[in-house]
Design a protein around this motif. Structure first.
Motif, PDB file in Angstrom:
ATOM      1  N   GLN A   1      10.343   1.178  -8.984  1.00  0.00           N
ATOM      2  CA  GLN A   1      10.169   0.390  -7.762  1.00  0.00           C
ATOM      3  C   GLN A   1       8.928   0.824  -6.985  1.00  0.00           C
ATOM      4  O   GLN A   1       8.192  -0.011  -6.459  1.00  0.00           O
ATOM      5  CB  GLN A   1      11.411   0.497  -6.869  1.00  0.00           C
ATOM      6  N   ALA A   2       8.669   2.130  -6.921  1.00  0.00           N
ATOM      7  CA  ALA A   2       7.479   2.627  -6.221  1.00  0.00           C
ATOM      8  C   ALA A   2       6.210   2.155  -6.924  1.00  0.00           C
ATOM      9  O   ALA A   2       5.244   1.737  -6.271  1.00  0.00           O
ATOM     10  CB  ALA A   2       7.517   4.155  -6.138  1.00  0.00           C
ATOM     11  N   SER A   3       6.209   2.192  -8.257  1.00  0.00           N
ATOM     12  CA  SER A   3       5.043   1.735  -9.015  1.00  0.00           C
ATOM     13  C   SER A   3       4.833   0.237  -8.832  1.00  0.00           C
ATOM     14  O   SER A   3       3.695  -0.224  -8.711  1.00  0.00           O
ATOM     15  CB  SER A   3       5.199   2.055 -10.504  1.00  0.00           C
ATOM     16  N   LEU A   4       5.923  -0.528  -8.807  1.00  0.00           N
ATOM     17  CA  LEU A   4       5.812  -1.967  -8.583  1.00  0.00           C
ATOM     18  C   LEU A   4       5.259  -2.270  -7.199  1.00  0.00           C
ATOM     19  O   LEU A   4       4.462  -3.196  -7.031  1.00  0.00           O
ATOM     20  CB  LEU A   4       7.165  -2.649  -8.759  1.00  0.00           C
ATOM     21  N   LYS A   5       5.661  -1.473  -6.226  1.00  0.00           N
ATOM     22  CA  LYS A   5       5.161  -1.666  -4.860  1.00  0.00           C
ATOM     23  C   LYS A   5       3.659  -1.395  -4.801  1.00  0.00           C
ATOM     24  O   LYS A   5       2.911  -2.162  -4.200  1.00  0.00           O
ATOM     25  CB  LYS A   5       5.915  -0.748  -3.899  1.00  0.00           C
ATOM     26  N   VAL A   6       3.214  -0.329  -5.456  1.00  0.00           N
ATOM     27  CA  VAL A   6       1.785   0.000  -5.507  1.00  0.00           C
ATOM     28  C   VAL A   6       1.023  -1.099  -6.240  1.00  0.00           C
ATOM     29  O   VAL A   6      -0.065  -1.520  -5.808  1.00  0.00           O
ATOM     30  CB  VAL A   6       1.571   1.379  -6.183  1.00  0.00           C
ATOM     31  N   TYR A   7       1.572  -1.597  -7.333  1.00  0.00           N
ATOM     32  CA  TYR A   7       0.934  -2.660  -8.107  1.00  0.00           C
ATOM     33  C   TYR A   7       0.816  -3.932  -7.268  1.00  0.00           C
ATOM     34  O   TYR A   7      -0.237  -4.564  -7.218  1.00  0.00           O
ATOM     35  CB  TYR A   7       1.745  -2.929  -9.376  1.00  0.00           C
ATOM     36  N   GLN A   8       1.904  -4.303  -6.592  1.00  0.00           N
ATOM     37  CA  GLN A   8       1.876  -5.523  -5.775  1.00  0.00           C
ATOM     38  C   GLN A   8       0.890  -5.383  -4.622  1.00  0.00           C
ATOM     39  O   GLN A   8       0.182  -6.337  -4.294  1.00  0.00           O
ATOM     40  CB  GLN A   8       3.280  -5.833  -5.240  1.00  0.00           C
TER      41      GLN A   8
END
Length: 129
Positions: free
Chosen positions: A41-48
């Motif tokens: 979830q943290a990586s997805l947030k950074v990606y988004q």
């Protein structure tokens, strides 16, 4: 194809799928730890966030919308490495993690294209007036 034959075919396919899924050693998504899910979830947030920032930065580029989307996706590609790392630590099979990351890239590409194409359409409408 008549309905009884179709029903039998669907039943056979479902039975085959259930047998294939029941093979020993198959990975189950419920085996992911909460820590791994948090990392994903943290990586997805950074990606988004990267996708959003890059989209804003390239919104007025005079390139084709597909080229803009490709540029943005390439600039943010490395942000997905956190997901791959988290999945690898949990021993998620590579095809599954790659499919997950492909789906995230695809959703981002669709989002970028919608925004860029809408912005370009708005600009061309304003220029025509």
């Amino acid at each position: 194809m008549n309905p009884p034959v179709r029903a039998a075919l669907i039943g056979a396919l479902l039975a085959f799928a259930a047998t294939a899924h029941a093979e020993e050693g198959t990975w189950e998504p419920s085996t992911l730890s909460p820590a791994t899910l948090d990392k994903v979830q943290a990586s997805l947030k950074v990606y988004q966030q990267c996708v959003n920032d890059e989209t804003r930065a390239h919104l007025n580029d005079k390139m084709d919308s597909r080229q803009v989307a490709d540029l943005i996706l390439r600039n943010c590609e490395d942000k997905l490495n956190g997901i791959k790392t988290a999945f690898d630590a949990e021993k998620v099979p590579a095809p599954i993690s790659e499919r997950y990351m492909r789906s995230k890239r695809s959703m981002a590409a669709q989002q970028i294209l919608r925004v860029v194409m809408a912005h370009q359409a708005m600009q061309s409408t304003q220029a025509a007036q």
